[in-house]
Write an enzyme that holds these catalytic residues in place. Structure first.
Site, PDB file in Angstrom:
ATOM      1  CE1 TYR A 128      -4.580  -1.148   0.030  1.00 37.08           C
ATOM      2  CE2 TYR A 128      -3.099  -3.002   0.844  1.00 37.08           C
ATOM      3  CZ  TYR A 128      -4.347  -2.366   0.204  1.00 37.08           C
ATOM      4  OH  TYR A 128      -5.434  -3.088  -0.001  1.00 37.08           O
ATOM      5  CD  GLU A 179      -7.144  -5.864   0.994  1.00 33.60           C
ATOM      6  OE1 GLU A 179      -5.627  -5.927   1.382  1.00 33.60           O
ATOM      7  OE2 GLU A 179      -7.510  -5.194   0.229  1.00 33.60           O
TER       8      GLU A 179
END
Length: 393
Positions: free
Chosen positions: A95, A138
Site C-alpha cells: 500500500y 483483507e
C-alpha cells in the site's frame, strides 16, 4: 484522520477526475510498474495494454472521491476490490508504494496550480483512510481462511493431476494439494489465485473455479486467449505432474441461498463460475434455467455435461444460442445474438427470480438491459467481471 476540510477538498477534485482521471492513472501505472518491480506480478500486463486496468482504477478512484463522506454508498465495490486483493495476496507493504505513486501522479499530471499543498495533503489523508479500510478487511479474510478447515495463508503447492480439453478453446485443469491434506471449501462462483514464474518473472492470475471443491480438488477451465501469456502457458506447457502454487479461493459473487427460480446466463468462457452454481442449485428443489451463448458449437464447452444433468433433473431447463451457424450443431439451437424476445421465451414465467450472468462486457450489458425490460428486479440480477472491475453503464 480525514477532516471535514479534507473531504471537501477531495470532493472538489471530482470534475478533474471525470475529465482526466484515466490519463492520471495511466501515468501512475507507468511510473509504478517501471520503478517498483516487486509489484509487477500483481498486475495483468494485458489489462494495462488494453487500458482496461487504468479505466477501472480511474472509475474506482472517482467513486471513492464522490462518496468520501458516505462510504456506505459505494455498495459492493469495496467488497469486490477486497476479494480481488485477497485472491492475488495483496499485503500491507504494497500500500505505501501505491500511495506514493498515486500522489506523485496527481502532482505531476495536474500541476502545481491545481495540486496545491492543501490538495496533496487531503488526498494523502484520503488514501490513508482507504488503505486502512482495505488492509483491515483483507487481514480479517486472510485470518479467516487460514483458520478454516482445509484453509491456508499465502501460497500452497498443488499438483496438476488431470487436464481435459472441453472445447476448441477451453481446457480444464484439476489440482490436488501436494501435502494430500484437506482443502478449503469454495463457495459456488468463487475464483482462485495462482502464481507462476515465466521466463524468470513472477506473474499472478485469478481463474474462476468451474466445479465444486467437494472432491478434494480444485478445477479451473481456461480459455486460450490470443497473445495471453498465462493462458497459453497453461494450454501448451503445464502438464500432469507439474506443481503450481495456489492462493485460497476468494470472491463475493457467489450463489445466495434462495427458493426463487434460478436463471444462469453465460457467454463464452463466462460459463465457468455458473457450473458450480448449477451443481449446488440442483441439490435443492428450486427450478433452474441454464442459458449459454457461444460463438459456435466447436467452442461450446460442457454441453454434454449440462445435457446429462438435464436428463437426470427435471427441474433443469437448458437453452443454447450460437452466434454462428456452423452447420454441425443440433437444429434446435438458436442462431444469432440472444435477443430480448428470445430471452423472454426462455425465462420462467415468474419474473421474481434470481439471475446471475457472466461473459464479455457487451454481452453482459445487453443481458442487463433485457432483464430489466422484462421485469426482473434489479437487486436480483447479478453479474461479475472477469477482468478489472468496471461498470455496465
Amino acid at each position: 484522520m480525514l477532516s471535514a476540510q479534507d473531504r471537501a477538498i477531495v470532493k472538489s477534485t471530482v470534475p478533474l477526475l471525470e475529465s482526466g482521471g484515466e490519463a492520471l492513472i495511466t501515468h501512475f501505472y507507468r511510473m509504478m510498474l517501471s520503478e517498483y518491480p516487486q509489484v509487477r506480478p500483481l498486475f495483468n500486463q494485458a489489462h494495462q495494454a488494453s487500458g482496461d486496468q487504468p479505466r477501472a482504477l480511474a472509475n474506482g478512484v472517482l467513486m471513492y472521491a464522490r462518496h468520501i463522506d458516505q462510504l456506505d454508498q459505494l455498495g459492493d465495490l469495496v467488497a469486490k476490490i477486497i476479494n480481488k486483493h485477497v485472491a492475488l495476496q495483496i499485503l500491507p507493504e504494497h500500500y505505501p508504494i501505491v500511495g506514493a505513486c498515486l500522489l506523485r501522479a496527481i502532482s505531476e499530471v495536474l500541476g502545481s496550480e491545481i495540486a496545491t499543498p492543501e490538495v496533496m495533503s487531503a488526498w494523502g489523508a484520503a488514501y490513508g483512510q482507504l488503505a486502512d479500510i482495505l488492509i483491515g478487511a483483507e487481514a480479517a479474510i486472510y485470518d479467516e481462511k487460514a483458520q478454516a478447515p482445509g484453509g491456508w495463508r499465502g501460497a500452497r503447492p498443488f499438483t496438476l493431476v488431470k487436464r481435459v480439453e472441453e472445447s476448441a478453446e477451453i481446457t480444464s485443469f484439476y489440482f490436488a494439494p501436494v501435502d494430500n491434506g484437506p482443502i478449503l471449501a469454495a463457495a459456488p462462483g468463487q475464483y482462485i489465485g495462482m502464481t507462476l514464474v515465466l521466463d524468470g518473472e513472477e506473474v499472478r492470475r485469478n481463474y474462476s473455479l468451474s466445479a465444486l471443491s467437494d472432491a478434494g480438488q480444485y478445477r479451473i477451465s481456461v480459455k486460450r486467449e490470443a497473445g495471453g501469456r498465462v493462458s497459453n502457458y497453461l494450454h501448451d506447457q503445464l502438464q500432469v505432474g507439474a506443481t503450481i502454487d495456489l492462493f485460497p479461493p476468494a470472491g463475493e459473487f457467489t450463489l445466495a441461498a434462495s427458493d426463487k427460480p434460478l436463471v444462469l446466463i453465460s457467454g463464452g468462457v463466462g460459463i465457468t463460475p455458473t457450473l458450480p452454481m448449477l451443481e449446488a442449485a440442483l441439490a435443492t428443489e428450486r427450478p433452474v434455467h441454464f442459458i449459454h451463448c457461444a460463438r459456435n458449437g466447436g467452442v461450446h464447452a460442457f454441453r454434454d455435461w449440462v445435457d446429462g444433468l438435464a436428463a437426470k433433473h427435471p427441474q433443469l431447463k437448458r437453452f443454447y444460442c450460437y452466434a454462428e451457424d456452423d452447420g454441425v450443431s443440433p437444429a434446435g439451437d438458436t442462431v444469432g445474438l440472444l435477443s430480448q424476445e428470445q430471452l423472454a421465451a426462455w425465462l420462467p414465467a415468474q419474473r421474481d427470480l434470481d439471475a446471475y450472468f457472466l461473459g464479455p462486457k457487451g454481452f453482459m450489458a445487453a443481458i442487463k438491459r433485457h432483464l430489466k425490460a422484462l421485469g426482473v428486479p434489479e437487486k436480483q440480477s447479478r453479474y461479475e467481471f472477469f477482468g478489472p472491475a468496471a461498470t455496465l453503464e
